[in-house]
Scaffold this motif. Structure first.
Motif, PDB file in Angstrom:
ATOM      1  N   UNK A 161       0.833  -1.207   0.000  1.00 13.69           N
ATOM      2  CA  UNK A 161       0.000   0.000   0.000  1.00 13.69           C
ATOM      3  C   UNK A 161       0.867   1.256   0.000  1.00 13.69           C
ATOM      4  N   UNK A 162       1.819   1.339   0.916  1.00 16.35           N
ATOM      5  CA  UNK A 162       2.676   2.521   0.994  1.00 16.35           C
ATOM      6  C   UNK A 162       3.496   2.697  -0.275  1.00 16.35           C
ATOM      7  N   UNK A 163       3.956   1.594  -0.862  1.00 17.54           N
ATOM      8  CA  UNK A 163       4.718   1.681  -2.104  1.00 17.54           C
ATOM      9  C   UNK A 163       3.890   2.327  -3.202  1.00 17.54           C
ATOM     10  N   UNK A 164       2.636   1.906  -3.321  1.00 22.37           N
ATOM     11  CA  UNK A 164       1.769   2.457  -4.361  1.00 22.37           C
ATOM     12  C   UNK A 164       1.424   3.908  -4.073  1.00 22.37           C
ATOM     13  N   UNK A 165       1.139   4.222  -2.824  1.00 19.37           N
ATOM     14  CA  UNK A 165       0.824   5.597  -2.435  1.00 19.37           C
ATOM     15  C   UNK A 165       1.996   6.529  -2.733  1.00 19.37           C
ATOM     16  N   UNK A 166       3.213   6.061  -2.496  1.00 21.95           N
ATOM     17  CA  UNK A 166       4.398   6.901  -2.670  1.00 21.95           C
ATOM     18  C   UNK A 166       4.918   6.924  -4.109  1.00 21.95           C
ATOM     19  N   UNK A 167       4.104   6.500  -5.058  1.00 24.12           N
ATOM     20  CA  UNK A 167       4.460   6.660  -6.462  1.00 24.12           C
ATOM     21  C   UNK A 167       5.046   5.435  -7.117  1.00 24.12           C
ATOM     22  N   UNK A 175       1.596  -0.431  -8.959  1.00 20.02           N
ATOM     23  CA  UNK A 175       0.313  -0.694  -8.296  1.00 20.02           C
ATOM     24  C   UNK A 175       0.324  -2.054  -7.597  1.00 20.02           C
ATOM     25  N   UNK A 176       1.296  -2.241  -6.715  1.00 14.85           N
ATOM     26  CA  UNK A 176       1.428  -3.505  -5.987  1.00 14.85           C
ATOM     27  C   UNK A 176       0.150  -3.860  -5.228  1.00 14.85           C
ATOM     28  N   UNK A 177      -0.386  -2.905  -4.472  1.00 12.05           N
ATOM     29  CA  UNK A 177      -1.540  -3.199  -3.617  1.00 12.05           C
ATOM     30  C   UNK A 177      -2.794  -3.443  -4.454  1.00 12.05           C
ATOM     31  N   UNK A 178      -3.015  -2.602  -5.453  1.00 10.83           N
ATOM     32  CA  UNK A 178      -4.223  -2.749  -6.270  1.00 10.83           C
ATOM     33  C   UNK A 178      -4.261  -4.097  -6.972  1.00 10.83           C
ATOM     34  N   UNK A 179      -3.122  -4.535  -7.506  1.00  9.66           N
ATOM     35  CA  UNK A 179      -3.089  -5.784  -8.260  1.00  9.66           C
ATOM     36  C   UNK A 179      -3.195  -7.006  -7.355  1.00  9.66           C
ATOM     37  N   UNK A 180      -2.577  -6.945  -6.179  1.00 10.74           N
ATOM     38  CA  UNK A 180      -2.513  -8.130  -5.326  1.00 10.74           C
ATOM     39  C   UNK A 180      -3.642  -8.216  -4.310  1.00 10.74           C
ATOM     40  N   UNK A 181      -4.133  -7.052  -3.859  1.00 10.87           N
ATOM     41  CA  UNK A 181      -5.062  -7.089  -2.723  1.00 10.87           C
ATOM     42  C   UNK A 181      -6.394  -6.393  -2.966  1.00 10.87           C
ATOM     43  N   UNK A 182      -6.523  -5.605  -4.030  1.00  9.58           N
ATOM     44  CA  UNK A 182      -7.841  -5.078  -4.333  1.00  9.58           C
ATOM     45  C   UNK A 182      -8.020  -3.581  -4.285  1.00  9.58           C
ATOM     46  N   UNK A 183      -6.980  -2.812  -4.037  1.00 13.26           N
ATOM     47  CA  UNK A 183      -7.085  -1.365  -4.122  1.00 13.26           C
ATOM     48  C   UNK A 183      -7.712  -0.705  -2.910  1.00 13.26           C
TER      49      UNK A 183
END
Length: 475
Positions: A280-286, A289-297
């Motif tokens: 989540x933090x990785x995706x938020x910080x630019x 899209x790790x979180x969106x693809x793996x866990x649902x956004x």
């Protein structure tokens, strides 16, 4: 390189060390850079190990032109395994396979000592910190034991076969990828080596080929440098997913379990919760899209807070402990990064607290937020008061009295990168069009000493800028 990789596609993940040539990789489908971003991969790949390829990390045949040799150096560090006894724990170390990544000495300096003897003092740290440092060793040089019995099964983690192309350093292999020579025999390992994780030379200068010996530091091996115009994301500046994951693992293993306020919030969290928060933090910080693809956004994240009734005390403690975890994980501590990092934690934690209250109705289908540098305070926007004098910079060449003054040759070089960054919210000092449009205002600021922010221009530079305006502001 097709002839090198043809016929090598077995069912098991494998790295074949070709004679005086590249690594032939087969069936390793998790191939990432040092930030954790996925790199292009194939079922079969030829990876450079001479350090000369112009298409790093892939081989382009440069090893043949460079007469690359994969012979070991007779003067390399000897293959010798040392044991260091502490209270209830023993640490095993073989300097002969150390890649000098600094994961142990940088992160647990009270136990692992650079350039000192003994190299290890096991009683200098907590057992959980020692185990964490040993498991993080990318070369496999370290292991530990309890009551004189080596715990190799706990040091070697259960991970999918993967290759990380480290920054300016070796290939880091995890997941037990088989390593064989050009005829398919297992490559000989040093005493105590891990077969689950190891580091392979990428600079071409290791004294212990094919394994890394840390020579990339001494030969100043470097990957291609990003364009000067590239503005790093917070994700990149933090060190990518591996660095953020290191922080979240420290947070959930070291601080959360012992905290009476925050601990109950995570009593039923899944074992991979640190990975989820890091994604989540990785995706938020630019980042990707790790979180969106793996866990649902976003919707998935919101669902984890609904009904928890988080208090202000719990929220504030969460922020404080995560900031301490960032310190422990050695995330960048510069003011620009920490301003943006803490700003998101404060903002995001308040949103989480709001969404957790009884009767809350979070808006559906929101995108994952993207966080950036705060108020244009980003790397390069200022010169640190602790930075050494920039005596390495090339002096600006001013035009002669009768030389025509042009923007590209004479005006643009007068503005440093930090000058450009500090004024980018108004105009671009490296853009001919912007400077031409705002030339009178720029001159006024230069003459009054309000630009640049760290000291007024000398009269010689001011005169050049005036001459450029008076002569028609040629590009």
């Amino acid at each position: 390189m097709e002839e090198l990789v043809s016929g090598q596609s077995g069912s098991e993940p494998e790295i074949r060390v070709s004679l005086d040539g590249p690594y032939i990789v087969t069936n390793v489908r998790e191939f990432r850079n040092w930030l954790g971003e996925v790199l292009p991969d194939k079922a079969e790949m030829a990876l450079c190990r001479c350090g000369q390829s112009s298409n790093k990390p892939f081989c382009d045949g440069s090893h043949a032109k460079a007469n690359f040799s994969d012979a070991k150096d007779p003067s390399r560090v000897p293959d010798r395994r040392d044991e260091y006894d502490g209270v209830g724990v023993q640490i095993f170390d073989n300097r002969g396979i150390c890649a000098h990544s600094g994961f142990c000495t940088d992160r647990l300096a009270s136990v692992f000592h650079v350039g000192k003897e003994p190299f290890v003092t096991p009683s200098g740290g907590r057992m959980d910190e020692i185990i964490q440092a040993v498991r993080a060793c990318p070369s496999g040089a370290l292991s530990y034991g309890i009551d004189a019995v080596e715990a190799r099964a706990h040091v070697d983690q259960k991970r999918p076969p993967a290759i990380e192309v480290s920054k300016d350093g070796p290939y880091r292999i995890t997941g037990g990828v088989r390593l064989v020579d050009e005829v398919g025999n297992d490559v000989l390992r040093a005493e105590g080596s891990s077969r689950e994780h190891y580091s392979l030379c990428r600079c071409g200068h290791s004294q212990n080929k094919p394994f890394c010996s840390g020579m990339h530091w001494y030969v100043k091996f470097a990957d291609p440098v990003p364009s000067p115009d590239h503005e790093p994301t917070l994700f990149e500046w933090a060190g990518g997913f591996p660095a953020i994951l290191r922080m979240t693992r420290i947070f959930y293993s070291k601080y959360v379990p012992e905290d009476p306020l925050v601990g109950p919030l995570f009593a039923r969290m899944s074992p991979d919760h640190p990975e989820r928060v890091a994604a989540w933090l990785s995706e938020v910080f630019g980042g990707p899209d790790f979180y969106s693809r793996q866990y649902g956004g976003y919707s998935r994240m919101i669902s984890q807070h609904v009904g928890k009734c988080i208090t202000e005390e719990q929220r504030a403690r969460w922020v404080k402990m995560l900031c301490q975890s960032a310190e422990d994980a050695m995330l960048p501590n510069g003011p620009e990064f920490r301003a943006a990092f803490v700003a998101y934690l404060e903002w995001g934690s308040r949103i989480g607290k709001e969404n957790s209250q009884q009767g809350a109705m979070p808006p559906p289908n929101m995108p994952v937020p993207r966080w950036w540098w705060v108020c244009n305070a980003k790397p390069g926007s200022r010169i640190s008061a602790l930075a050494p004098p920039p005596d390495h910079l090339q002096p600006v060449v001013l035009p002669g009295p009768n030389d025509p003054v042009t923007f590209t040759q004479h005006i643009k070089p007068l503005f440093r990168r930090m000058d450009r960054e500090s004024m980018s919210f108004v105009f671009d000092l490296w853009s001919y069009g912007d400077v031409r449009t705002h030339a009178p205002e720029i001159l006024r600021r230069l003459e009054s000493g309000t630009m640049p922010c760290d000291g007024a221009w000398p009269k010689e530079k001011l005169e050049v800028f005036r001459r450029w305006i008076d002569s028609g502001m040629t590009d």
